[in-house]
Scaffold this active site. Structure first.
Site, PDB file in Angstrom:
ATOM      1  CG  ASN A 135      -7.016   4.903 -18.426  1.00  0.00           C
ATOM      2  OD1 ASN A 135      -6.656   5.289 -19.408  1.00  0.00           O
ATOM      3  ND2 ASN A 135      -7.781   5.479 -17.624  1.00  0.00           N
TER       4      ASN A 135
ATOM      5  CG  HIS B  51     -11.357   5.052 -21.367  1.00  0.00           C
ATOM      6  ND1 HIS B  51     -10.111   4.704 -21.927  1.00  0.00           N
ATOM      7  CD2 HIS B  51     -11.385   5.813 -20.219  1.00  0.00           C
ATOM      8  CE1 HIS B  51      -9.016   5.283 -21.100  1.00  0.00           C
ATOM      9  NE2 HIS B  51      -9.777   5.719 -20.013  1.00  0.00           N
TER      10      HIS B  51
ATOM     11  CB  CYS C 106      -9.502   8.963 -21.060  1.00  0.00           C
ATOM     12  SG  CYS C 106      -8.349   8.860 -19.729  1.00  0.00           S
TER      13      CYS C 106
HETATM   14  O1  UT7 Z   1      -9.735   7.337 -17.706  1.00  0.00           O
HETATM   15  C1  UT7 Z   1     -10.468   7.620 -16.186  1.00  0.00           C
HETATM   16  C2  UT7 Z   1      -9.468   7.313 -15.119  1.00  0.00           C
HETATM   17  N1  UT7 Z   1      -9.923   7.086 -14.194  1.00  0.00           N
HETATM   18  C3  UT7 Z   1     -10.569   5.772 -13.707  1.00  0.00           C
HETATM   19  O2  UT7 Z   1     -11.037   5.105 -14.460  1.00  0.00           O
HETATM   20  C4  UT7 Z   1     -10.599   5.544 -12.172  1.00  0.00           C
HETATM   21  C5  UT7 Z   1     -11.803   4.963 -11.866  1.00  0.00           C
HETATM   22  N2  UT7 Z   1     -11.805   4.415 -10.472  1.00  0.00           N
HETATM   23  C6  UT7 Z   1     -11.332   3.396 -10.026  1.00  0.00           C
HETATM   24  O3  UT7 Z   1     -10.861   2.444 -10.997  1.00  0.00           O
HETATM   25  C7  UT7 Z   1     -11.068   2.806  -8.609  1.00  0.00           C
HETATM   26  O4  UT7 Z   1     -11.603   3.715  -7.858  1.00  0.00           O
HETATM   27  C8  UT7 Z   1      -9.726   2.576  -8.102  1.00  0.00           C
HETATM   28  C9  UT7 Z   1      -9.003   1.270  -8.854  1.00  0.00           C
HETATM   29  C10 UT7 Z   1      -8.815   3.826  -8.308  1.00  0.00           C
HETATM   30  C11 UT7 Z   1      -9.677   2.306  -6.541  1.00  0.00           C
HETATM   31  O5  UT7 Z   1     -10.423   1.382  -6.328  1.00  0.00           O
HETATM   32  P1  UT7 Z   1     -11.682   1.127  -5.269  1.00  0.00           P
HETATM   33  O6  UT7 Z   1     -12.358   0.051  -5.225  1.00  0.00           O
HETATM   34  O7  UT7 Z   1     -12.516   2.616  -5.557  1.00  0.00           O
HETATM   35  O8  UT7 Z   1     -10.830   1.553  -4.043  1.00  0.00           O
HETATM   36  P2  UT7 Z   1     -10.976   2.896  -3.043  1.00  0.00           P
HETATM   37  O9  UT7 Z   1     -10.325   3.967  -3.714  1.00  0.00           O
HETATM   38  O10 UT7 Z   1     -12.159   2.919  -2.409  1.00  0.00           O
HETATM   39  O11 UT7 Z   1      -9.963   2.043  -1.893  1.00  0.00           O
HETATM   40  C12 UT7 Z   1     -10.071   1.076  -1.089  1.00  0.00           C
HETATM   41  C13 UT7 Z   1      -8.995   0.757  -0.189  1.00  0.00           C
HETATM   42  C14 UT7 Z   1      -8.680   2.127   0.720  1.00  0.00           C
HETATM   43  O12 UT7 Z   1      -8.241   1.618   1.677  1.00  0.00           O
HETATM   44  P3  UT7 Z   1      -9.151   1.845   3.260  1.00  0.00           P
HETATM   45  O13 UT7 Z   1      -9.418   3.118   3.338  1.00  0.00           O
HETATM   46  O14 UT7 Z   1     -10.469   1.074   2.946  1.00  0.00           O
HETATM   47  O15 UT7 Z   1      -8.316   1.212   4.196  1.00  0.00           O
HETATM   48  C15 UT7 Z   1      -7.544   2.620  -0.105  1.00  0.00           C
HETATM   49  O16 UT7 Z   1      -6.451   3.147   0.769  1.00  0.00           O
HETATM   50  O17 UT7 Z   1      -7.740   0.339  -0.709  1.00  0.00           O
HETATM   51  C16 UT7 Z   1      -6.931   1.243  -0.666  1.00  0.00           C
HETATM   52  N3  UT7 Z   1      -5.923   1.331  -1.795  1.00  0.00           N
HETATM   53  C17 UT7 Z   1      -4.871   0.568  -2.268  1.00  0.00           C
HETATM   54  N4  UT7 Z   1      -4.521  -0.394  -1.512  1.00  0.00           N
HETATM   55  C18 UT7 Z   1      -3.558  -1.492  -2.277  1.00  0.00           C
HETATM   56  C19 UT7 Z   1      -6.075   2.399  -2.622  1.00  0.00           C
HETATM   57  N5  UT7 Z   1      -5.324   2.202  -3.804  1.00  0.00           N
HETATM   58  C20 UT7 Z   1      -4.536   1.147  -3.523  1.00  0.00           C
HETATM   59  C21 UT7 Z   1      -3.561   0.250  -4.006  1.00  0.00           C
HETATM   60  N6  UT7 Z   1      -3.083  -0.618  -3.241  1.00  0.00           N
HETATM   61  N7  UT7 Z   1      -2.940   0.625  -5.061  1.00  0.00           N
END
Ligand code: UT7
Length: 329
Positions: free
Chosen positions: A284, A254, A119
């Site tokens: 993104n 970004h 990115c």
């Molecule tokens: O250019 C660079 C590209 N990448 C990025 O910028 C990504 C950077 N990371 C992020 O933006 C965040 O980590 C995410 C948006 C991907 C995820 O948010 P988070 O607050 O870090 O959530 P998490 O991965 O810690 O997950 C929290 C919970 C989990 O459930 P449990 O284990 O707490 O029960 C996930 O399974 O949310 C769950 N989860 C979802 N629930 C509903 C993960 N994805 C989803 C979803 N919908 N799409």
């Protein structure tokens, strides 16, 4: 790498962007994977994204963006002698998308190559094109950033599917009266590369065929990395160029996630109203993110001649990159 521009009168003279027509909303996504509009909005600030039609590839999005940038600059394609296309989703590995674009645009004298820096690709390409022009190797450059990430997403993986969208942007660089570029800071950490990868996409043999060819992301690790480098890289380039953060008129991070962007703006001490945000509409778009945000800002009248613009990208590699410039258009 960190450097202050030598003061060569080189700047952006044209800007263009293009996104596919198809809008994919959070509600629609929740019929594909187990997610909800509430969760996506709360965790990312993304409302919808654009998705390329099945027959569209990167150059189909990049071509209109490049044509718009050339038109705004009043530059004919035949006068472009450098074309760099930053992307991780070229039409195919070769011929390069930049070579295809140079042909379609009618730029037979252009050196044309693709650049891979996740990115951050657009920031790397911008710095390179500036450097080539400052060194006297090129006179007129077209820098394209764009991706069709929807093609390399696993449409059953909710953790990546919700984040990304398709789009492209382009800028023309020319010699002008007043120097535009002030400085750049670019970096990479391959040690963290595993947190955002596309297994099976190159010459490394992958034994586990499952999931090959799709984006794999450790969201939490990338989140930590992103919040750290967006701040550190911006501070580095500002410090190196002797510019105070209060002087920044327009901040273009970004467009990864509103939470990441708000955190960076807060830590840097940049008021939110100076930050360009369009991740809510496009998600993104990887290499397309910064030029798309610049184009939106220009259309909304938020990029004015004389404005000090700070741009910071970050992404796969892991890579990051900032550029500081005075807007001269
Ligand atoms: O250019 C660079 C590209 N990448 C990025 O910028 C990504 C950077 N990371 C992020 O933006 C965040 O980590 C995410 C948006 C991907 C995820 O948010 P988070 O607050 O870090 O959530 P998490 O991965 O810690 O997950 C929290 C919970 C989990 O459930 P449990 O284990 O707490 O029960 C996930 O399974 O949310 C769950 N989860 C979802 N629930 C509903 C993960 N994805 C989803 C979803 N919908 N799409």
């Amino acid at each position: 790498m960190i450097g202050k521009a030598r003061g060569d009168p080189i700047s952006i003279t044209g800007l263009g962007a293009h996104v596919p027509e198809r809008v994919l909303t959070n509600d629609e996504l929740s019929t594909i994977v187990d997610t909800s509009d509430e969760w996506i909005m709360a965790r990312t600030g993304i409302r919808e994204r654009r998705i390329a039609a099945p027959e569209q590839a990167l150059t189909d999005l990049a071509l209109p963006a490049a044509r718009a940038a050339l038109a705004q600059a009043h530059v004919e394609a035949k006068d472009v002698d450098l074309l760099v296309c930053a992307t991780v989703t070229p039409d195919m590995m070769f011929p390069t998308s930049s070579a295809l674009l140079a042909d379609e645009l009618g730029a037979p004298d252009a050196a044309a190559y693709d650049l891979l820096a996740g990115c951050t690709g657009f920031m790397y390409a911008l710095a390179q094109a500036y450097g080539m022009m400052a060194a006297g190797l090129a006179q007129r450059a077209l820098v394209v950033g764009g991706d069709v990430l929807s093609r390399i997403l696993d449409w059953t993986d909710r953790s990546t599917l919700i984040l990304f969208g398709d789009g492209a942007g382009a800028v023309v660089l020319e010699r002008v009266e007043r120097p535009g570029f002030i400085g750049f800071e670019l970096g990479a950490d391959g040690g963290g590369g595993i947190h955002l990868s596309l297994p099976g996409s190159g010459s490394r043999r992958m034994e586990d065929a499952e999931g090959n060819g799709f984006v794999h992301m450790n969201g939490r690790e990338v989140f930590k990395f992103a919040t750290r480098v967006l701040v550190a890289s911006a501070q580095a380039v500002l410090g190196h160029c002797g510019v105070s953060v209060d002087e920044v008129d327009v901040y273009v991070p970004h467009q990864a996630n509103v939470r990441i962007m708000d955190h960076a703006a807060g830590k840097l001490g940049i008021p939110r109203e100076r930050m360009i945000v369009n991740v809510d509409r496009y998600g993104n778009t990887s290499s397309g993110s910064i030029p798309l945000a610049l184009a939106d800002a220009q259309r909304e009248g938020r990029l004015k001649k004389g404005d000090l613009v700070l741009m910071t990208g970050m992404g796969a590699g892991l890579t990051w990159g900032s550029g500081l410039m005075e807007w001269t258009l």
